[in-house]
Motif scaffolding. Sequence first.
Motif, PDB file in Angstrom:
ATOM      1  N   HIS A  61       0.845  -1.197   0.000  1.00 37.19           N
ATOM      2  CA  HIS A  61       0.000   0.000   0.000  1.00 37.19           C
ATOM      3  C   HIS A  61       0.885   1.253   0.000  1.00 37.19           C
ATOM      4  CE1 HIS A  61      -2.779   3.098   1.442  1.00 37.19           C
ATOM      5  NE2 HIS A  61      -3.763   2.300   1.051  1.00 37.19           N
ATOM      6  N   PRO A  62       0.483   2.302  -0.716  1.00 37.36           N
ATOM      7  CA  PRO A  62       1.292   3.534  -0.792  1.00 37.36           C
ATOM      8  C   PRO A  62       1.624   4.154   0.559  1.00 37.36           C
ATOM      9  CG  PRO A  62      -0.451   3.577  -2.434  1.00 37.36           C
ATOM     10  CD  PRO A  62      -0.699   2.358  -1.595  1.00 37.36           C
ATOM     11  N   PHE A  63       0.833   3.844   1.591  1.00 42.62           N
ATOM     12  CA  PHE A  63       1.114   4.413   2.912  1.00 42.62           C
ATOM     13  C   PHE A  63       2.557   4.184   3.325  1.00 42.62           C
ATOM     14  CE2 PHE A  63       1.844   3.389   7.363  1.00 42.62           C
ATOM     15  CZ  PHE A  63       1.579   4.609   7.964  1.00 42.62           C
ATOM     16  N   PHE A  64       3.063   2.977   3.102  1.00 40.79           N
ATOM     17  CA  PHE A  64       4.377   2.621   3.627  1.00 40.79           C
ATOM     18  C   PHE A  64       5.501   3.358   2.893  1.00 40.79           C
ATOM     19  CE2 PHE A  64       1.576  -0.926   4.735  1.00 40.79           C
ATOM     20  CZ  PHE A  64       1.753  -0.919   6.111  1.00 40.79           C
ATOM     21  N   VAL A  65       5.381   3.479   1.583  1.00 41.86           N
ATOM     22  CA  VAL A  65       6.402   4.209   0.823  1.00 41.86           C
ATOM     23  C   VAL A  65       6.330   5.704   1.129  1.00 41.86           C
ATOM     24  CG1 VAL A  65       7.149   4.881  -1.494  1.00 41.86           C
ATOM     25  CG2 VAL A  65       6.506   2.512  -1.036  1.00 41.86           C
ATOM     26  N   ARG A  66       5.121   6.233   1.149  1.00 42.67           N
ATOM     27  CA  ARG A  66       4.971   7.683   1.337  1.00 42.67           C
ATOM     28  C   ARG A  66       5.305   8.110   2.763  1.00 42.67           C
ATOM     29  NH1 ARG A  66      -0.549   8.523  -2.297  1.00 42.67           N
ATOM     30  NH2 ARG A  66       0.414   7.889  -4.270  1.00 42.67           N
ATOM     31  N   SER A  67       4.998   7.264   3.725  1.00 43.63           N
ATOM     32  CA  SER A  67       5.369   7.615   5.102  1.00 43.63           C
ATOM     33  C   SER A  67       6.887   7.563   5.271  1.00 43.63           C
ATOM     34  CB  SER A  67       4.673   6.696   6.111  1.00 43.63           C
ATOM     35  OG  SER A  67       4.941   5.334   5.841  1.00 43.63           O
ATOM     36  N   ASP A  68       7.549   6.669   4.536  1.00 40.76           N
ATOM     37  CA  ASP A  68       9.019   6.673   4.521  1.00 40.76           C
ATOM     38  C   ASP A  68       9.541   7.991   3.946  1.00 40.76           C
ATOM     39  OD1 ASP A  68       9.907   4.339   5.727  1.00 40.76           O
ATOM     40  OD2 ASP A  68       9.748   3.147   3.897  1.00 40.76           O
ATOM     41  N   MET A  69       8.869   8.459   2.900  1.00 46.04           N
ATOM     42  CA  MET A  69       9.269   9.729   2.283  1.00 46.04           C
ATOM     43  C   MET A  69       9.082  10.887   3.261  1.00 46.04           C
ATOM     44  SD  MET A  69       7.645   9.201  -1.535  1.00 46.04           S
ATOM     45  CE  MET A  69       7.899  10.920  -1.976  1.00 46.04           C
ATOM     46  N   ILE A  70       7.981  10.843   4.020  1.00 46.60           N
ATOM     47  CA  ILE A  70       7.734  11.900   5.008  1.00 46.60           C
ATOM     48  C   ILE A  70       8.837  11.897   6.062  1.00 46.60           C
ATOM     49  CG2 ILE A  70       6.189  12.664   6.863  1.00 46.60           C
ATOM     50  CD1 ILE A  70       3.847  11.624   5.153  1.00 46.60           C
ATOM     51  N   LYS A  71       9.197  10.703   6.541  1.00 45.94           N
ATOM     52  CA  LYS A  71      10.269  10.618   7.547  1.00 45.94           C
ATOM     53  C   LYS A  71      11.587  11.144   6.985  1.00 45.94           C
ATOM     54  CE  LYS A  71      10.158   6.299   8.857  1.00 45.94           C
ATOM     55  NZ  LYS A  71      10.457   5.082   9.649  1.00 45.94           N
ATOM     56  N   SER A  72      11.867  10.805   5.741  1.00 48.04           N
ATOM     57  CA  SER A  72      13.097  11.275   5.103  1.00 48.04           C
ATOM     58  C   SER A  72      13.088  12.795   4.966  1.00 48.04           C
ATOM     59  CB  SER A  72      13.249  10.616   3.730  1.00 48.04           C
ATOM     60  OG  SER A  72      14.384  11.110   3.059  1.00 48.04           O
ATOM     61  N   ASN A  73      11.931  13.334   4.562  1.00 48.27           N
ATOM     62  CA  ASN A  73      11.818  14.791   4.405  1.00 48.27           C
ATOM     63  C   ASN A  73      11.954  15.512   5.738  1.00 48.27           C
ATOM     64  OD1 ASN A  73      11.478  14.716   1.633  1.00 48.27           O
ATOM     65  ND2 ASN A  73       9.249  14.586   1.739  1.00 48.27           N
ATOM     66  N   ILE A  74      11.435  14.890   6.791  1.00 43.58           N
ATOM     67  CA  ILE A  74      11.571  15.491   8.122  1.00 43.58           C
ATOM     68  C   ILE A  74      13.046  15.651   8.472  1.00 43.58           C
ATOM     69  CG2 ILE A  74      11.252  15.055  10.601  1.00 43.58           C
ATOM     70  CD1 ILE A  74       8.588  13.659   9.792  1.00 43.58           C
ATOM     71  N   GLN A  75      13.822  14.621   8.174  1.00 43.80           N
ATOM     72  CA  GLN A  75      15.244  14.643   8.525  1.00 43.80           C
ATOM     73  C   GLN A  75      16.040  15.625   7.665  1.00 43.80           C
ATOM     74  OE1 GLN A  75      16.115  13.424  11.143  1.00 43.80           O
ATOM     75  NE2 GLN A  75      15.030  11.563  11.623  1.00 43.80           N
ATOM     76  N   THR A  76      15.613  15.816   6.418  1.00 44.99           N
ATOM     77  CA  THR A  76      16.434  16.600   5.485  1.00 44.99           C
ATOM     78  C   THR A  76      15.928  18.014   5.221  1.00 44.99           C
ATOM     79  OG1 THR A  76      15.239  15.626   3.604  1.00 44.99           O
ATOM     80  CG2 THR A  76      17.274  14.534   4.304  1.00 44.99           C
TER      81      THR A  76
END
Length: 218
Positions: A47-62
């Motif tokens: 489900h897209p949730f898992f990929v997109r939430s990974d992207m959100i976490k990455s964006n938070i860090q960067t």
Amino acid sequence: MESTSIMGTILTAIVTGTISIIAFYIKERIKKKQECVKAIDLPLSEHPFFVRSDMIKSNIQTTFTLTNKGKEAVFKDIIYNLINVFQIELSEISKRIDKNQLLDSTELYNTHMEVLNKIIEHHHNYYKDNSLYTKEEQNVLDIVMRKFDLWNQYKINFLQEQIMSVCNSPFYKTEKIKAAVILDLYLGTSVDILNDAARTLNNINGDLRGFIFKNIKI
């Protein structure tokens, strides 16, 4: 006779064209239905949730940056941990659904409520009595968490209501479809968390001044 022949030719063309158009739309509907069935057959782990939430976490860090680096570290910590626990708990329930371990809507709803309660419990306590955080850092997180929850609690309450609505809806024919829609809801909530963080920042003035968080003075 000639006009009759022409009229017949025109009618034949119209009928043939109409049939072709109908056949095209039927073919497209079948294709879309097949694509829909194929999508439903995908495991919930995709489900897209898992990929997109990974992207959100990455964006938070960067990309999540503040002038006050101490505040930045605090908010990154809270947001990252909340989305991370979303992923952990929702991954587990998705595996159970993929294995057909949740048999009906009532069980799906009850399990999701248990999951949401675990998420909230973790969110409020992940740093308490945790050797990774000093006592001062725990105090900082206590202060910010109280203000963050003023905004975030409304989202959690709304999420609970929406999960109930999905589980009770006659429009979603299987528990897997309902579970996929619930993951969509969590994805929306993950995005809203960033807005809640922004609102919290606007309500923190001198509350954290002088504290140290992750070796950074606020």
